[in-house]
Design a protein around this motif. Structure first.
Motif, PDB file in Angstrom:
ATOM      1  N   ASN A 184      24.346  48.234  36.908  1.00  0.00           N
ATOM      2  CA  ASN A 184      25.598  47.623  36.042  1.00  0.00           C
ATOM      3  C   ASN A 184      25.307  46.325  35.734  1.00  0.00           C
ATOM      4  O   ASN A 184      25.284  45.748  34.777  1.00  0.00           O
ATOM      5  CB  ASN A 184      26.854  47.986  36.547  1.00  0.00           C
ATOM      6  CG  ASN A 184      27.073  49.523  37.114  1.00  0.00           C
ATOM      7  OD1 ASN A 184      26.780  49.766  37.957  1.00  0.00           O
ATOM      8  ND2 ASN A 184      27.797  50.071  36.168  1.00  0.00           N
ATOM      9  N   MET A 185      24.893  45.604  36.886  1.00  0.00           N
ATOM     10  CA  MET A 185      24.530  44.176  36.853  1.00  0.00           C
ATOM     11  C   MET A 185      23.322  43.761  36.033  1.00  0.00           C
ATOM     12  O   MET A 185      23.189  42.759  35.304  1.00  0.00           O
ATOM     13  CB  MET A 185      24.485  43.398  37.912  1.00  0.00           C
ATOM     14  CG  MET A 185      25.652  43.491  38.840  1.00  0.00           C
ATOM     15  SD  MET A 185      25.782  42.553  40.142  1.00  0.00           S
ATOM     16  CE  MET A 185      24.851  43.616  41.454  1.00  0.00           C
ATOM     17  N   ASP A 218      24.654  36.597  31.870  1.00  0.00           N
ATOM     18  CA  ASP A 218      25.309  36.008  32.813  1.00  0.00           C
ATOM     19  C   ASP A 218      24.432  35.181  33.841  1.00  0.00           C
ATOM     20  O   ASP A 218      25.039  34.253  34.560  1.00  0.00           O
ATOM     21  CB  ASP A 218      25.994  36.879  33.920  1.00  0.00           C
ATOM     22  CG  ASP A 218      27.132  37.559  33.191  1.00  0.00           C
ATOM     23  OD1 ASP A 218      27.465  37.085  32.111  1.00  0.00           O
ATOM     24  OD2 ASP A 218      28.047  38.222  34.068  1.00  0.00           O
ATOM     25  N   LEU A 261      25.068  35.833  38.297  1.00  0.00           N
ATOM     26  CA  LEU A 261      25.375  37.175  37.984  1.00  0.00           C
ATOM     27  C   LEU A 261      26.250  37.692  38.896  1.00  0.00           C
ATOM     28  O   LEU A 261      27.107  38.434  38.854  1.00  0.00           O
ATOM     29  CB  LEU A 261      24.295  38.090  37.853  1.00  0.00           C
ATOM     30  CG  LEU A 261      24.521  39.353  37.490  1.00  0.00           C
ATOM     31  CD1 LEU A 261      25.071  39.703  36.144  1.00  0.00           C
ATOM     32  CD2 LEU A 261      23.268  40.320  37.168  1.00  0.00           C
ATOM     33  N   GLU A 262      25.864  37.996  40.287  1.00  0.00           N
ATOM     34  CA  GLU A 262      26.399  38.423  41.535  1.00  0.00           C
ATOM     35  C   GLU A 262      27.822  38.002  41.755  1.00  0.00           C
ATOM     36  O   GLU A 262      28.675  38.886  41.826  1.00  0.00           O
ATOM     37  CB  GLU A 262      25.740  38.519  42.739  1.00  0.00           C
ATOM     38  CG  GLU A 262      26.101  39.375  43.874  1.00  0.00           C
ATOM     39  CD  GLU A 262      25.176  39.339  45.053  1.00  0.00           C
ATOM     40  OE1 GLU A 262      25.655  39.311  46.016  1.00  0.00           O
ATOM     41  OE2 GLU A 262      24.111  39.625  44.741  1.00  0.00           O
ATOM     42  N   PHE A 316      30.008  38.806  38.727  1.00  0.00           N
ATOM     43  CA  PHE A 316      30.480  40.306  38.851  1.00  0.00           C
ATOM     44  C   PHE A 316      31.514  40.527  39.820  1.00  0.00           C
ATOM     45  O   PHE A 316      32.585  41.224  39.582  1.00  0.00           O
ATOM     46  CB  PHE A 316      29.101  41.029  39.214  1.00  0.00           C
ATOM     47  CG  PHE A 316      29.351  42.510  39.253  1.00  0.00           C
ATOM     48  CD1 PHE A 316      29.306  43.436  37.984  1.00  0.00           C
ATOM     49  CD2 PHE A 316      29.699  43.138  40.386  1.00  0.00           C
ATOM     50  CE1 PHE A 316      29.555  44.791  38.068  1.00  0.00           C
ATOM     51  CE2 PHE A 316      30.002  44.723  40.566  1.00  0.00           C
ATOM     52  CZ  PHE A 316      30.030  45.385  39.356  1.00  0.00           C
ATOM     53  N   TYR A 350      30.214  45.810  31.458  1.00  0.00           N
ATOM     54  CA  TYR A 350      29.088  46.351  32.874  1.00  0.00           C
ATOM     55  C   TYR A 350      28.961  47.738  32.893  1.00  0.00           C
ATOM     56  O   TYR A 350      28.541  48.217  33.948  1.00  0.00           O
ATOM     57  CB  TYR A 350      30.066  46.063  34.270  1.00  0.00           C
ATOM     58  CG  TYR A 350      30.025  44.387  34.469  1.00  0.00           C
ATOM     59  CD1 TYR A 350      28.801  43.665  34.626  1.00  0.00           C
ATOM     60  CD2 TYR A 350      30.965  43.801  34.460  1.00  0.00           C
ATOM     61  CE1 TYR A 350      28.719  42.178  34.948  1.00  0.00           C
ATOM     62  CE2 TYR A 350      31.213  42.227  34.378  1.00  0.00           C
ATOM     63  CZ  TYR A 350      30.007  41.533  34.763  1.00  0.00           C
ATOM     64  OH  TYR A 350      29.813  40.336  34.948  1.00  0.00           O
TER      65      TYR A 350
END
Length: 427
Positions: free
Chosen positions: A19-20, A27, A31-32, A35, A275
């Motif tokens: 999904n990421m 992003d 990102l992490e 998310f 996502y």
């Protein structure tokens, strides 16, 4: 913070990696964290709404007490197996649907029963098949053979569940491996063949009028028969199909209740799409061990604008499933459970499903469905042997003819690829 902590743990374990990766370019390095922040906030609001409105239930896991109470009761499990056979010049159809009935605590030879409830062996290319009727003009045969196989598999499994319920009156709960109700519209386009009279009768358990031998009306009639039986039927779906139908319905309810303003509702919907998050993934961080969502009706025949005109009336009255997700343990993702709309006694069945899913440590899916899956499955060695035998017969018959072109054609048709040793340059 329980939802955020659970989400962060699963992100660290790589559960949401795919999904990421979908949005890694936009992003960037955050990102992490982005998310976890975005999805965590949505999951927190969802969890608060569900719990404050009593929409999350819990199936108690007390195995010693539960199984003692079930002593002598009969439970049925159904699954189908499809043969994977590659035969040149043919399109084989091999399906068998098995059942497994078990009576916990019974120490006699009646404790377990295995049975093949329904089977189909056919060739879709044959002029006189046993499954689908042949049109007068063979050139009009339906071309999508994969869809024909799917239709036969889907209807065979629910027909086997019906046969089991009729045959074993002591079985009051039946679990089917897979969805209980499948979309029927894809199997109703113009030209999709009807079942033969014999096949329709075997599926339904009684003679079927000619106009009802098509998949769409016949599948509906079988579902209605199962729904009307005294035994309860449930579909248990093992794999995450990636959909978010149930989650979107909950968000709509939150929006109507005023717990999710229009702006936040739109943002939540956009986040799910961005996502590509599924019901399973979000509920994995919302639900705790043994918890499941209050069952909701999810129409399986929508959208209606894609219904084939010939079967609109039949599709309009299809039964809809009550759908939920059950999380068996902290380390296992939730799986989908379906039953018929109008089913009242859901709690006891969910306790049964949880108890069977926790029989093996770390497994997290009803073990008896795995047992019947292994029983009904057509072994790969058998499929390979059938294919090899068929090829050998074709090749032998070709070389019995004094026709070099026929022999070369047979070799090409039976070869694995264009790089096979038959095609190496001749010195």
């Amino acid at each position: 913070m329980e939802v955020h902590d659970r989400l962060e743990s699963k992100v660290t374990q790589g559960d949401f990696l795919v999904n990421m990766l979908r949005v890694a370019r936009s992003d960037g390095p955050r990102l992490e964290q982005a998310f976890i922040e975005h999805v965590g906030n949505l999951a927190e609001k969802l969890s608060h709404f569900l719990r404050s409105n009593g929409l999350i239930r819990k199936a108690e896991y007390e195995p010693a007490k539960f199984w003692a109470q079930q002593k002598g009761r009969a439970f049925g499990f159904v699954d189908g197996g499809v043969a994977s056979i590659d035969l040149p010049g043919a399109s084989p159809l091999g399906i068998r649907v098995g059942s497994y009935v078990v009576r916990p605590g019974d120490e006699t030879d009646r404790r377990e029963e295995f049975n093949i409830e329904f089977s189909i062996v056919d060739d879709l290319y044959a002029e006189s098949p046993s499954t689908f009727a042949v049109p007068d003009d063979l050139e009009d045969r339906y071309g999508d053979r994969a869809k024909l196989r799917d239709a036969a598999r889907i209807i065979s499994e629910i027909a086997a569940a019906l046969a089991l319920i009729r045959r074993r009156s002591d079985v009051k709960t039946v679990l089917v491996h897979g969805p209980l109700i499948n979309p029927a519209a894809p199997y109703g386009p113009p030209g999709f063949p009807f079942f033969t009279a014999d096949t329709a009768e075997n599926l339904f358990g009684a003679p079927v009028p000619s106009e009802k031998r098509h998949f769409v009306p016949l599948y509906r009639d079988i579902l209605e028969q199962v729904k009307a039986c005294s035994a309860q039927a449930f579909g248990v779906v093992e794999r995450d199909g990636g959909g978010r139908v149930l989650l979107l319905r909950v968000l709509e309810e939150m929006n109507r209740a005023g717990d999710l303003p229009d702006k936040n509702y739109a943002a939540g919907d956009a986040l799910l799409r961005k996502y590509d998050l599924s019901d399973t993934q979000i509920l994995d961080v919302v639900l705790g061990p043994g918890e499941y969502l209050e069952p909701k009706v999810v129409p399986r025949q929508e959208p209606s604008n894609k219904w084939p005109k010939d079967w609109e009336e039949s599709l309009k009255f299809y039964p809809n499933p009550l759908t939920t997700y059950l999380k068996p343990s902290e380390t296992v993702r939730p799986f989908r459970v379906e039953t018929f709309e109008g089913t009242e006694d859901y709690q006891e069945a969910m306790t049964l499903i949880l108890a069977t899913a926790r029989l093996l440590p770390g497994y997290g899916f009803p073990v008896a469905l795995d047992i019947v899956d292994k029983y009904a499955k057509v072994p790969s060695w058998l499929s390979r042997e059938i294919g090899a035998g068929h090829k050998a017969v074709l090749l032998r018959k070709a070389f019995e003819q004094d026709d070099r072109r026929l022999q070369e054609y047979a070799i090409k048709m039976l070869s694995v690829s264009s790089r096979d040793w038959f095609f190496r340059p001749k010195a």
